[in-house]
Design a protein around this motif. Structure first.
Motif, short mmCIF file in Angstrom:
data_model
loop_
_atom_site.label_atom_id
_atom_site.label_comp_id
_atom_site.label_asym_id
_atom_site.label_seq_id
_atom_site.Cartn_x
_atom_site.Cartn_y
_atom_site.Cartn_z
N LYS A 136 0.82 -1.22 0.00
CA LYS A 136 0.00 0.00 0.00
C LYS A 136 0.86 1.27 0.00
CE LYS A 136 -4.34 -1.67 0.89
NZ LYS A 136 -4.60 -2.49 2.12
N PHE A 137 2.10 1.14 0.47
CA PHE A 137 2.91 2.36 0.58
C PHE A 137 3.63 2.69 -0.71
CE2 PHE A 137 6.95 0.12 0.83
CZ PHE A 137 6.59 -1.12 1.34
N LEU A 138 3.44 1.85 -1.73
CA LEU A 138 4.10 2.11 -3.01
C LEU A 138 3.06 2.42 -4.08
CD1 LEU A 138 6.78 -0.72 -3.31
CD2 LEU A 138 7.22 1.69 -3.05
N SER A 139 3.36 3.46 -4.88
CA SER A 139 2.49 3.72 -6.03
C SER A 139 2.98 2.86 -7.18
CB SER A 139 2.57 5.19 -6.41
OG SER A 139 3.85 5.46 -6.94
N ILE A 194 4.38 3.82 -9.75
CA ILE A 194 5.71 4.31 -10.14
C ILE A 194 6.78 3.67 -9.26
CG2 ILE A 194 7.16 6.36 -10.33
CD1 ILE A 194 4.72 7.96 -10.98
N GLY A 195 6.48 3.58 -7.94
CA GLY A 195 7.42 2.96 -7.02
C GLY A 195 7.68 1.51 -7.38
N ILE A 196 6.59 0.79 -7.70
CA ILE A 196 6.72 -0.62 -8.10
C ILE A 196 7.58 -0.72 -9.36
CG2 ILE A 196 5.47 -2.65 -8.90
CD1 ILE A 196 3.14 -1.79 -7.15
N ILE A 245 9.87 1.39 -10.32
CA ILE A 245 11.26 1.71 -9.98
C ILE A 245 11.96 0.45 -9.46
CG2 ILE A 245 12.73 2.94 -8.33
CD1 ILE A 245 10.82 5.29 -8.54
N VAL A 246 11.29 -0.25 -8.54
CA VAL A 246 11.87 -1.48 -8.00
C VAL A 246 12.06 -2.50 -9.12
CG1 VAL A 246 11.48 -3.41 -6.44
CG2 VAL A 246 10.86 -1.12 -5.72
N THR A 286 15.06 -1.61 -11.27
CA THR A 286 16.32 -1.81 -10.55
C THR A 286 16.64 -3.29 -10.41
OG1 THR A 286 15.68 0.14 -9.28
CG2 THR A 286 17.61 -1.05 -8.53
N ALA A 341 16.48 2.66 -11.78
CA ALA A 341 15.50 3.42 -11.02
C ALA A 341 14.86 4.52 -11.86
CB ALA A 341 16.15 4.02 -9.78
N THR A 389 5.51 6.08 -14.79
CA THR A 389 4.67 7.25 -15.08
C THR A 389 3.79 7.01 -16.30
OG1 THR A 389 6.57 8.56 -14.34
CG2 THR A 389 4.74 9.75 -15.29
#
Lengths: 174, 105
Positions: A108-111, A113-115, A117-118, A121, A151, A159
């Motif tokens: 839940k703490f990742l949007s 975009i965060g997913i 990025i991971v 990487t 990243a 995005t």
């Protein structure tokens, strides 16, 4: 389109097959464009637009579809535009990033975009691991560049995915 | 669009890559030998301080002023040519299409 009856009584959803095939073809084209057109000025760094498709499928909770499209695309891409060596690197990066994406998709703490990025990487990390097996510890020299580029490119594709999802959702409401 | 967790992830990546960068530059030792391999077989293994021009079938490797670099290559992506000259132990230039590696030991 109606469902087709297979041999062991397994139903093959023709509509789903068509949809996934189209996405796979799109994925393949993305991969091809990146190999020809230089989007990123640093040598060997690709944007990873093909990951958009897998990410979208995961966000619709179609895990099997994501794996199917990704693996098919990797195999086809290596067959058509690549070499046996590129296949190993592609598989290492593609599979590992997809597995990790599926594991963290509920965070839940990742949007998105965060997913992404991971995902980007992890893709680069595992490709580097393969490179170390191939050429030795000297390859680790590229770790900083690969982490950052993974990243950044992950953020960009994330995005794009977010924008695509917004469009899909607004179109569904119509 | 970005959530709190995204920033944490980005921070972690920045920290890890910075420490990797620092580690690589601190640990790196000036190399002594240049080893050029074609298809995995060593074709040249001499001291880095010895100036030389090594002409392979599809690549030209130049060793000058204790640096090694690829001057010319027949490959399509030219990554080996664009690579900065190397001189530290462990550094390596790879031409994947032509299966050539230039390594410093």
């Amino acid at each position: 389109m109606s469902a087709k009856q297979g041999n062991g009584g397994n139903k093959i959803d023709a509509l789903r097959l068509c949809r996934l095939s189209l996405l796979c073809a799109l994925c393949l084209v993305f991969g091809y464009i990146e190999s020809v057109a230089v989007i990123v000025p640093i040598a060997g760094i690709k944007l990873g637009l093909a990951n958009c498709i897998a990410l979208l499928l995961v966000s619709f909770d179609d895990i099997k579809g994501a794996f199917a499209v990704n693996i098919a695309r990797i195999l086809l891409s290596a067959l058509l535009f690549g070499s046996p060596v590129s296949l190993i690197f592609s598989l290492a990066g593609g599979l590992s990033s997809l597995v990790v994406t599926c594991l963290i998709r509920k965070a839940k703490f990742l949007s998105l975009i965060g997913i992404s990025i991971v995902s980007g990487t992890v893709h680069n990390i595992f490709q580097l691991v393969v490179a170390v097996f191939a050429v030795g510890v000297g390859a680790l020299y590229y770790l900083p560049v690969l982490l950052v580029s993974g990243a950044v490119c992950g953020a960009l594709t994330g995005t794009v995915c977010t924008l695509i999802l917004k469009k899909i959702k607004t179109n569904r409401k119509k | 669009m970005l959530k709190k967790g995204d920033y944490i992830v980005l921070l972690c990546i920045a920290v890890i890559s910075l420490s990797a960068l620092v580690t690589v530059n601190v640990v790196a030792k000036n190399g002594r030998t240049v080893i050029i391999k074609q298809d995995g077989k060593t074709v040249y293994s001499e001291s880095l301080s010895k100036d030389n021009v090594v002409e392979l079938e599809n690549n030209t490797v130049v060793i000058k002023d204790s640096f090694a670099y690829v001057e010319k290559a027949s490959c399509k992506n030219q990554i080996c040519v664009k690579h900065t000259p190397i001189n530290k132990s462990g550094e390596i230039i790879i031409c994947l299409p032509n299966k050539v590696t230039v390594e410093i030991k």
